[in-house]
Design an enzyme around this catalytic site. Structure first.
Site, mmCIF file in Angstrom:
data_model
loop_
_atom_site.group_PDB
_atom_site.id
_atom_site.type_symbol
_atom_site.label_atom_id
_atom_site.label_comp_id
_atom_site.label_asym_id
_atom_site.label_seq_id
_atom_site.Cartn_x
_atom_site.Cartn_y
_atom_site.Cartn_z
ATOM 1 N N GLY A 141 0.782 -1.234 0.000
ATOM 2 C CA GLY A 141 0.000 0.000 0.000
ATOM 3 C C GLY A 141 0.813 1.282 0.000
ATOM 4 N N SER A 142 2.056 1.220 -0.493
ATOM 5 C CA SER A 142 2.834 2.470 -0.521
ATOM 6 C C SER A 142 2.215 3.473 -1.505
ATOM 7 C CB SER A 142 4.311 2.207 -0.850
ATOM 8 O OG SER A 142 4.454 1.762 -2.175
ATOM 9 N N LYS A 169 -17.185 -14.344 -9.438
ATOM 10 C CA LYS A 169 -16.649 -12.979 -9.549
ATOM 11 C C LYS A 169 -17.753 -11.921 -9.605
ATOM 12 C CE LYS A 169 -13.008 -10.426 -11.607
ATOM 13 N NZ LYS A 169 -11.624 -10.603 -11.968
ATOM 14 N N MET A 174 -4.086 -6.813 -7.226
ATOM 15 C CA MET A 174 -3.590 -7.880 -8.085
ATOM 16 C C MET A 174 -4.716 -8.816 -8.546
ATOM 17 S SD MET A 174 -0.746 -6.835 -8.442
ATOM 18 C CE MET A 174 0.987 -6.714 -8.092
ATOM 19 N N ARG A 175 -5.707 -8.205 -9.159
ATOM 20 C CA ARG A 175 -6.868 -8.982 -9.603
ATOM 21 C C ARG A 175 -7.465 -8.252 -10.813
ATOM 22 N NH1 ARG A 175 -9.706 -12.737 -6.870
ATOM 23 N NH2 ARG A 175 -8.523 -12.497 -4.962
ATOM 24 N N ILE A 186 -10.211 -6.666 -13.132
ATOM 25 C CA ILE A 186 -11.528 -6.060 -12.891
ATOM 26 C C ILE A 186 -12.521 -6.686 -13.881
ATOM 27 C CG2 ILE A 186 -12.830 -3.882 -12.942
ATOM 28 C CD1 ILE A 186 -10.829 -3.953 -10.649
ATOM 29 N N ASN A 200 -5.140 2.430 -13.369
ATOM 30 C CA ASN A 200 -4.207 1.488 -12.743
ATOM 31 C C ASN A 200 -2.789 2.010 -12.902
ATOM 32 O OD1 ASN A 200 -3.259 -1.016 -11.618
ATOM 33 N ND2 ASN A 200 -2.752 -1.720 -13.686
ATOM 34 N N HIS A 213 1.215 0.599 -13.125
ATOM 35 C CA HIS A 213 1.971 -0.635 -13.373
ATOM 36 C C HIS A 213 3.463 -0.291 -13.479
ATOM 37 C CE1 HIS A 213 2.545 -4.757 -14.572
ATOM 38 N NE2 HIS A 213 3.374 -4.317 -15.499
HETATM 39 C C1 GAR Z 1 3.302 -1.182 -7.435
HETATM 40 O O1 GAR Z 1 4.620 -1.208 -7.912
HETATM 41 C C2 GAR Z 1 2.319 -1.222 -8.589
HETATM 42 O O2 GAR Z 1 2.795 -0.542 -9.722
HETATM 43 C C3 GAR Z 1 2.221 -2.707 -8.835
HETATM 44 O O3 GAR Z 1 2.165 -3.259 -7.555
HETATM 45 C C4 GAR Z 1 2.977 -2.469 -6.683
HETATM 46 C C5 GAR Z 1 2.204 -2.214 -5.404
HETATM 47 O O4 GAR Z 1 3.006 -1.585 -4.449
HETATM 48 N N1 GAR Z 1 1.083 -3.031 -9.629
HETATM 49 C C6 GAR Z 1 1.060 -4.020 -10.519
HETATM 50 O O5 GAR Z 1 2.006 -4.749 -10.724
HETATM 51 C C7 GAR Z 1 -0.244 -4.140 -11.298
HETATM 52 N N2 GAR Z 1 -0.128 -5.120 -12.316
HETATM 53 P P1 GAR Z 1 2.338 -0.913 -3.157
HETATM 54 O O6 GAR Z 1 1.408 -1.970 -2.540
HETATM 55 O O7 GAR Z 1 3.484 -0.594 -2.253
HETATM 56 O O8 GAR Z 1 1.583 0.289 -3.622
#
Ligand code: GAR
Length: 199
Positions: free
Chosen positions: A20-21, A73, A98-99, A101, A115, A117
């Site tokens: 969740g950063s 779902k 990580m799911r 939509i 989103n 990425h």
């Molecule tokens: C982040 O780097 C985000 O870009 C990635 O998950 C991480 C979550 O970090 N998302 C994906 O890979 C989506 N396919 P966080 O929980 O510290 O925000």
């Protein structure tokens, strides 16, 4: 009657599955007046995720929807949608959710789900994009923010920022650089797409 300036704040829901950063960077940008929005709720699909603690500290209602508790779902997303409506949510930011939509949420929030990425899409979609890029030996990677469709890390690209890998780059140093960029780029881009950024 008041004819003054009317500011319609976006009512944001953040969806997250882990640390969740990025959720934190959005909450902090709102608190510092850099992002004109309210974060109404956190939606999380993992009961033990650290992001839930972060929401509690920030006094943001957090709701866990565990897919295992639902028949399918559609039922899972209907329950989420009910909660979003309770909070009058107008925009959704996926932040490490990580799911995929599904159609229930995509139809209810058409063009209102974005989103982040950690790669320059369309390169390295899916899990562990930072590791994938590092293992592939690329010299440039980065961060992408895009509208969400039914695919995995697909949908129209809104913003990208590239990073050059140094000669002595490690996967860990790359991870840190990517996160540092994400934490600035996501609140900024959300402000632009939601139509109210304070700089
Ligand atoms: C982040 O780097 C985000 O870009 C990635 O998950 C991480 C979550 O970090 N998302 C994906 O890979 C989506 N396919 P966080 O929980 O510290 O925000």
């Amino acid at each position: 009657m008041n004819f003054g300036t009317v500011t319609r704040m976006c009512k944001l829901a953040v969806f997250a599955s882990g640390n969740g950063s990025n959720f934190q960077s959005i909450v902090d940008a709102i608190a510092h007046g850099q992002l004109m929005a309210t974060c109404e709720v956190l939606i999380c699909d993992q009961p033990d995720a650290k992001v839930i603690e972060r929401a509690k500290k920030a006094n943001i209602p957090a709701f866990v929807f565990d897919m295992k508790q639902f028949a399918n779902k559609t039922e899972f997303e209907r329950a989420i949608l009910k909660k979003l409506r309770e909070y009058d949510v107008t925009f959704i930011a996926l932040a490490g959710y990580m799911r995929l939509i599904g159609s229930t949420l995509l139809e209810a929030y058409a063009q209102k789900i974005v989103n982040i990425h950690p790669s320059l899409l369309p390169a390295f979609p899916g899990l562990d994009a930072i590791g994938q890029a590092f293992q592939a030996g690329v010299k440039v990677t980065g961060v992408t923010i895009h509208y969400v469709d039914s695919g995995m890390d697909t949908g129209p690209i809104i913003a990208q920022k590239a990073i050059d890998l140094t000669e002595d780059e490690t996967e860990e140093s790359l991870r840190e650089k990517i996160h540092a960029i994400e934490h600035v780029l996501y609140p900024q881009t959300l402000g632009k797409v939601m139509g109210g950024l304070n700089e």
